[in-house]
Design a protein around this motif. Structure first.
Motif, PDB file in Angstrom:
ATOM      1  N   ASP A  15      -4.721 -13.922   2.276  1.00  8.12           N
ATOM      2  CA  ASP A  15      -4.315 -15.003   3.170  1.00  8.12           C
ATOM      3  C   ASP A  15      -5.573 -15.577   3.809  1.00  8.12           C
ATOM      4  OD1 ASP A  15      -2.569 -16.709   4.647  1.00  8.12           O
ATOM      5  OD2 ASP A  15      -2.705 -15.352   6.363  1.00  8.12           O
ATOM      6  N   GLN A  16      -5.919 -16.790   3.439  1.00 13.24           N
ATOM      7  CA  GLN A  16      -7.064 -17.501   3.999  1.00 13.24           C
ATOM      8  C   GLN A  16      -8.354 -16.681   3.956  1.00 13.24           C
ATOM      9  OE1 GLN A  16      -6.013 -19.221   7.802  1.00 13.24           O
ATOM     10  NE2 GLN A  16      -4.017 -19.863   7.044  1.00 13.24           N
ATOM     11  N   GLY A  17      -8.610 -16.075   2.800  1.00 15.74           N
ATOM     12  CA  GLY A  17      -9.851 -15.331   2.611  1.00 15.74           C
ATOM     13  C   GLY A  17      -9.848 -13.915   3.143  1.00 15.74           C
ATOM     14  N   ARG A  18      -8.722 -13.473   3.678  1.00 11.97           N
ATOM     15  CA  ARG A  18      -8.594 -12.083   4.143  1.00 11.97           C
ATOM     16  C   ARG A  18      -7.618 -11.356   3.230  1.00 11.97           C
ATOM     17  NH1 ARG A  18      -6.660 -11.461   9.661  1.00 11.97           N
ATOM     18  NH2 ARG A  18      -5.096 -12.916   8.926  1.00 11.97           N
ATOM     19  N   PHE A  19      -7.848 -10.083   3.042  1.00  7.36           N
ATOM     20  CA  PHE A  19      -7.041  -9.266   2.149  1.00  7.36           C
ATOM     21  C   PHE A  19      -6.338  -8.176   2.941  1.00  7.36           C
ATOM     22  CE2 PHE A  19     -10.329 -11.206  -0.329  1.00  7.36           C
ATOM     23  CZ  PHE A  19      -9.645 -11.654  -1.449  1.00  7.36           C
ATOM     24  N   VAL A  61       6.481  -8.792   0.226  1.00  7.48           N
ATOM     25  CA  VAL A  61       5.639  -9.719  -0.524  1.00  7.48           C
ATOM     26  C   VAL A  61       6.390 -10.233  -1.742  1.00  7.48           C
ATOM     27  CG1 VAL A  61       3.485  -8.612   0.242  1.00  7.48           C
ATOM     28  CG2 VAL A  61       4.539  -7.905  -1.927  1.00  7.48           C
ATOM     29  N   GLU A  62       5.877 -11.317  -2.277  1.00  7.44           N
ATOM     30  CA  GLU A  62       6.361 -11.858  -3.545  1.00  7.44           C
ATOM     31  C   GLU A  62       5.230 -11.702  -4.555  1.00  7.44           C
ATOM     32  OE1 GLU A  62       7.757 -16.107  -5.532  1.00  7.44           O
ATOM     33  OE2 GLU A  62       6.981 -16.061  -3.493  1.00  7.44           O
ATOM     34  N   LEU A  63       5.486 -10.995  -5.643  1.00  7.02           N
ATOM     35  CA  LEU A  63       4.470 -10.832  -6.671  1.00  7.02           C
ATOM     36  C   LEU A  63       4.249 -12.167  -7.372  1.00  7.02           C
ATOM     37  CD1 LEU A  63       5.610  -7.395  -8.149  1.00  7.02           C
ATOM     38  CD2 LEU A  63       3.854  -7.830  -6.416  1.00  7.02           C
ATOM     39  N   THR A  64       2.974 -12.518  -7.586  1.00 11.11           N
ATOM     40  CA  THR A  64       2.642 -13.810  -8.182  1.00 11.11           C
ATOM     41  C   THR A  64       1.929 -13.694  -9.523  1.00 11.11           C
ATOM     42  OG1 THR A  64       0.581 -13.893  -6.914  1.00 11.11           O
ATOM     43  CG2 THR A  64       2.532 -14.967  -5.935  1.00 11.11           C
ATOM     44  N   GLY A  65       1.449 -12.509  -9.870  1.00 12.04           N
ATOM     45  CA  GLY A  65       0.759 -12.344 -11.139  1.00 12.04           C
ATOM     46  C   GLY A  65       0.169 -10.961 -11.283  1.00 12.04           C
ATOM     47  N   ILE A  66      -0.467 -10.763 -12.419  1.00 14.72           N
ATOM     48  CA  ILE A  66      -1.136  -9.496 -12.720  1.00 14.72           C
ATOM     49  C   ILE A  66      -2.639  -9.746 -12.716  1.00 14.72           C
ATOM     50  CG2 ILE A  66      -1.445  -7.665 -14.424  1.00 14.72           C
ATOM     51  CD1 ILE A  66       1.398  -8.484 -15.460  1.00 14.72           C
ATOM     52  N   VAL A  67      -3.340  -8.984 -11.911  1.00  9.90           N
ATOM     53  CA  VAL A  67      -4.795  -9.090 -11.827  1.00  9.90           C
ATOM     54  C   VAL A  67      -5.437  -8.390 -13.015  1.00  9.90           C
ATOM     55  CG1 VAL A  67      -6.844  -8.484 -10.466  1.00  9.90           C
ATOM     56  CG2 VAL A  67      -4.735  -9.247  -9.314  1.00  9.90           C
ATOM     57  N   GLY A  68      -4.971  -7.176 -13.311  1.00  8.29           N
ATOM     58  CA  GLY A  68      -5.541  -6.420 -14.420  1.00  8.29           C
ATOM     59  C   GLY A  68      -4.929  -5.043 -14.541  1.00  8.29           C
ATOM     60  N   ILE A  69      -5.283  -4.387 -15.628  1.00 11.32           N
ATOM     61  CA  ILE A  69      -4.851  -3.013 -15.896  1.00 11.32           C
ATOM     62  C   ILE A  69      -6.124  -2.192 -16.044  1.00 11.32           C
ATOM     63  CG2 ILE A  69      -3.604  -1.492 -17.470  1.00 11.32           C
ATOM     64  CD1 ILE A  69      -1.903  -3.986 -18.233  1.00 11.32           C
ATOM     65  N   TYR A  70      -6.222  -1.127 -15.282  1.00  9.88           N
ATOM     66  CA  TYR A  70      -7.456  -0.363 -15.171  1.00  9.88           C
ATOM     67  C   TYR A  70      -7.219   1.100 -15.534  1.00  9.88           C
ATOM     68  CZ  TYR A  70      -8.530  -4.470 -12.378  1.00  9.88           C
ATOM     69  OH  TYR A  70      -8.701  -5.765 -11.958  1.00  9.88           O
ATOM     70  N   LEU A  71      -8.186   1.688 -16.183  1.00  5.59           N
ATOM     71  CA  LEU A  71      -8.172   3.122 -16.451  1.00  5.59           C
ATOM     72  C   LEU A  71      -9.337   3.710 -15.666  1.00  5.59           C
ATOM     73  CD1 LEU A  71      -6.524   5.118 -18.135  1.00  5.59           C
ATOM     74  CD2 LEU A  71      -8.265   4.929 -19.909  1.00  5.59           C
ATOM     75  N   TYR A  72      -9.033   4.672 -14.800  1.00  5.55           N
ATOM     76  CA  TYR A  72     -10.033   5.205 -13.874  1.00  5.55           C
ATOM     77  C   TYR A  72      -9.895   6.717 -13.796  1.00  5.55           C
ATOM     78  CZ  TYR A  72     -12.328   6.220  -9.418  1.00  5.55           C
ATOM     79  OH  TYR A  72     -13.134   6.745  -8.448  1.00  5.55           O
ATOM     80  N   THR A  73     -10.996   7.415 -13.968  1.00  3.93           N
ATOM     81  CA  THR A  73     -11.017   8.862 -13.776  1.00  3.93           C
ATOM     82  C   THR A  73     -11.757   9.163 -12.487  1.00  3.93           C
ATOM     83  OG1 THR A  73     -10.944   9.256 -16.153  1.00  3.93           O
ATOM     84  CG2 THR A  73     -11.675  11.093 -14.771  1.00  3.93           C
ATOM     85  N   ALA A  74     -11.046   9.778 -11.554  1.00  3.67           N
ATOM     86  CA  ALA A  74     -11.622  10.070 -10.238  1.00  3.67           C
ATOM     87  C   ALA A  74     -12.690  11.151 -10.376  1.00  3.67           C
ATOM     88  CB  ALA A  74     -10.532  10.520  -9.283  1.00  3.67           C
ATOM     89  N   PRO A  75     -13.900  10.882  -9.921  1.00  5.22           N
ATOM     90  CA  PRO A  75     -14.960  11.890 -10.017  1.00  5.22           C
ATOM     91  C   PRO A  75     -14.686  13.110  -9.147  1.00  5.22           C
ATOM     92  CG  PRO A  75     -15.768   9.914  -8.903  1.00  5.22           C
ATOM     93  CD  PRO A  75     -14.380   9.624  -9.361  1.00  5.22           C
ATOM     94  N   THR A 110     -11.909  -9.379   5.303  1.00  2.00           N
ATOM     95  CA  THR A 110     -12.562 -10.239   4.323  1.00  2.00           C
ATOM     96  C   THR A 110     -13.236  -9.356   3.270  1.00  2.00           C
ATOM     97  OG1 THR A 110     -14.682 -10.325   5.468  1.00  2.00           O
ATOM     98  CG2 THR A 110     -13.021 -12.002   6.079  1.00  2.00           C
ATOM     99  N   ARG A 111     -13.575  -9.968   2.168  1.00  2.00           N
ATOM    100  CA  ARG A 111     -14.311  -9.251   1.127  1.00  2.00           C
ATOM    101  C   ARG A 111     -15.636  -8.730   1.684  1.00  2.00           C
ATOM    102  NH1 ARG A 111     -18.373 -10.526  -2.349  1.00  2.00           N
ATOM    103  NH2 ARG A 111     -18.363  -9.460  -4.375  1.00  2.00           N
ATOM    104  N   ASP A 112     -16.342  -9.556   2.452  1.00  2.00           N
ATOM    105  CA  ASP A 112     -17.629  -9.144   3.016  1.00  2.00           C
ATOM    106  C   ASP A 112     -17.482  -7.951   3.957  1.00  2.00           C
ATOM    107  OD1 ASP A 112     -18.981 -11.077   1.579  1.00  2.00           O
ATOM    108  OD2 ASP A 112     -19.077 -12.496   3.240  1.00  2.00           O
TER     109      ASP A 112
END
Length: 146
Positions: A15-19, A61-75, A110-112
């Motif tokens: 929302d306006q640059g904030r997550f 929330v309303e889902l609007t799309g798929i960002v990605g599918i990730y495979l991650y192994t926790a160290p 924000t991302r920053d």
């Protein structure tokens, strides 16, 4: 030993640059993550994303799309996670709703602000998913087949 990946969902809400992120207490430390969690029995991926977001942030929330599918192994523990990351639009906040027990709070950042302290990321997937969301493309929800 049987290897079994864990299926998880996560949701990017901007929302306006904030997550919308959650601060959670894991392994003795306060860390930030997207609203995220495990797929439950008899639940679709879309239902899981909506449920986890509401339980962890008190936001519908309303889902609007798929960002990605990730495979991650926790160290930290060697567990492999398959994360399906969705994008969503915030609809309605329920401030009286009690959040999941391991969630300290839901917070808009924000991302920053997030990038300022990598030691507080739940994993490197947190900024990666935000960057993938920002850089696109956003994939259609019809990619998911129940």
């Amino acid at each position: 030993m049987t290897w079994q990946p864990h299926i998880t969902v996560a949701t990017i809400i901007e929302d306006q640059g904030r997550f919308l992120l959650v601060e959670e207490f894991k392994a003795g430390q306060h860390v930030f993550n997207q609203p995220a969690g495990h797929l439950e029995a008899n639940e679709s991926l879309l239902q899981a994303a909506l449920r986890e977001t509401l339980e962890e942030t008190a936001w519908e929330v309303e889902l609007t799309g798929i960002v990605g599918i990730y495979l991650y192994t926790a160290p930290s523990n060697g567990v492999t996670y398959q994360r399906i990351c969705f994008a969503a639009r915030a609809l309605k906040h329920h401030p009286q709703r009690v959040l999941d027990s391991d969630i300290v709070r839901a917070v808009w950042m924000t991302r920053d602000e997030l990038l300022a302290d990598p030691t507080r990321w739940r994993s490197e997937l947190v900024p990666r998913c935000i960057d993938d969301y920002l850089n696109g493309p956003l994939h259609s929800l019809t990619l998911i087949r129940d």
